[in-house]
Design a protein around this motif. Structure first.
Motif, PDB file in Angstrom:
ATOM      1  N   SER A   1       0.822  -1.211   0.000  1.00 14.60           N
ATOM      2  CA  SER A   1       0.000   0.000   0.000  1.00 14.60           C
ATOM      3  C   SER A   1       0.860   1.267   0.000  1.00 14.60           C
TER       4      SER A   1
ATOM      5  N   THR B   1      -8.171   1.821  -8.078  1.00 16.12           N
ATOM      6  CA  THR B   1      -8.834   0.525  -7.995  1.00 16.12           C
ATOM      7  C   THR B   1      -8.267  -0.301  -9.138  1.00 16.12           C
TER       8      THR B   1
ATOM      9  N   SER C   1      -7.847  -3.003  -4.072  1.00 16.32           N
ATOM     10  CA  SER C   1      -7.390  -1.654  -3.721  1.00 16.32           C
ATOM     11  C   SER C   1      -6.697  -1.697  -2.366  1.00 16.32           C
TER      12      SER C   1
ATOM     13  N   SER D   1      -3.561  -2.985   4.566  1.00 13.77           N
ATOM     14  CA  SER D   1      -4.826  -3.657   4.288  1.00 13.77           C
ATOM     15  C   SER D   1      -5.125  -3.640   2.792  1.00 13.77           C
TER      16      SER D   1
ATOM     17  N   SER E   1      -8.610  -4.400   0.012  1.00  9.33           N
ATOM     18  CA  SER E   1     -10.051  -4.611  -0.091  1.00  9.33           C
ATOM     19  C   SER E   1     -10.406  -4.657  -1.561  1.00  9.33           C
TER      20      SER E   1
ATOM     21  N   LYS F   1     -13.678  -6.037  -4.640  1.00  8.76           N
ATOM     22  CA  LYS F   1     -14.929  -6.690  -5.003  1.00  8.76           C
ATOM     23  C   LYS F   1     -14.570  -7.907  -5.842  1.00  8.76           C
TER      24      LYS F   1
ATOM     25  N   SER G   1     -17.951  -8.375  -1.747  1.00 14.34           N
ATOM     26  CA  SER G   1     -16.875  -7.484  -1.319  1.00 14.34           C
ATOM     27  C   SER G   1     -16.015  -8.240  -0.323  1.00 14.34           C
ATOM     28  N   TYR G   2     -14.734  -7.864  -0.228  1.00 12.05           N
ATOM     29  CA  TYR G   2     -13.819  -8.554   0.679  1.00 12.05           C
ATOM     30  C   TYR G   2     -12.781  -7.577   1.226  1.00 12.05           C
ATOM     31  N   ALA G   3     -12.093  -8.011   2.266  1.00 14.20           N
ATOM     32  CA  ALA G   3     -10.999  -7.238   2.867  1.00 14.20           C
ATOM     33  C   ALA G   3     -10.069  -8.210   3.590  1.00 14.20           C
TER      34      ALA G   3
ATOM     35  N   ASP H   1      -5.984  -8.145   5.944  1.00 16.29           N
ATOM     36  CA  ASP H   1      -4.773  -7.474   6.387  1.00 16.29           C
ATOM     37  C   ASP H   1      -3.621  -7.909   5.502  1.00 16.29           C
TER      38      ASP H   1
ATOM     39  N   ILE I   1      -9.088 -13.700   4.686  1.00 10.43           N
ATOM     40  CA  ILE I   1      -9.883 -12.845   3.805  1.00 10.43           C
ATOM     41  C   ILE I   1     -11.330 -12.882   4.286  1.00 10.43           C
TER      42      ILE I   1
ATOM     43  N   GLY J   1     -15.229 -11.655   3.781  1.00 13.03           N
ATOM     44  CA  GLY J   1     -16.079 -11.197   2.693  1.00 13.03           C
ATOM     45  C   GLY J   1     -17.546 -11.296   3.035  1.00 13.03           C
TER      46      GLY J   1
END
Length: 128
Positions: free
Chosen positions: A22, A30, A48, A54, A56, A58, A63-65, A67, A80, A82
Motif C-alpha cells: 500500500s 482501484t 485496492s 490492508s 479490499s 470486489k 466485497s472482501y478485505a 490485512d 480474507i 467477505g
C-alpha cells in the motif's frame, strides 16, 4: 522525563514509511483483475489499498478485505473476510479467492499490479 521516552517511539512510528504494498501502489486506484495465469478473467474483480497494511475489493459476487503486513515485494494476507452473497459467477469467485490466497509476491508498476505465488501462478491487475 520518563513520559518523553514513551512519547518519542510513538511519534517516530507515525513518520515511518509504509513498507507494505500500500506504500508503493496508488492508494486512490482501484485495480481490476485482467487475467489469471494468462487467461482473461471476465467475471470482474478488483483490488485496492484503502489504508496501510490492508487490502479490499470486489470479487465477482462479494466485497472482501484482508490485512497485509509483509514488506514489499512480499504479500502475506491475513484471513480474507467477505460478504456472503450468491450469484451466477460463484465458480469464478471461488477461482479468484483461491488464487488470491496463494499469492506471496506483488509487483507494482505504474497502473499495473502483478501478483505471484510460490508455485508460479500469476494474477494481473490494472487500474482504470
Amino acid at each position: 522525563m520518563f513520559r518523553l521516552f514513551l512519547t518519542i517511539p510513538i511519534l517516530l512510528s507515525a513518520c515511518l514509511k509504509d513498507e507494505t504494498v500500500s506504500g508503493y501502489a496508488d492508494p486512490k486506484a482501484t485495480y481490476h483483475l485482467e487475467e489469471i495465469d494468462g487467461v482473461a478473467f471476465t467475471a470482474g474483480a478488483t483490488l485496492s489499498f484503502p489504508e496501510q497494511g490492508s487490502i479490499s475489493g470486489k470479487a465477482p459476487c462479494n466485497s472482501y478485505a484482508a490485512d497485509q503486513r509483509a514488506p514489499y515485494p512480499w504479500l502475506e494476507l491475513g484471513p480474507i473476510a467477505g460478504t456472503r452473497a450468491a450469484c451466477a459467477d460463484l465458480p469464478a469467485e471461488v477461482q479468484f479467492f483461491k488464487a488470491l490466497a496463494d499469492m506471496t509476491q506483488i509487483e507494482a508498476l505504474d497502473d499495473l499490479l502483478i501478483l505471484r505465488s510460490d508455485s508460479g501462478t500469476e494474477m494481473v491487475f490494472r487500474s482504470r
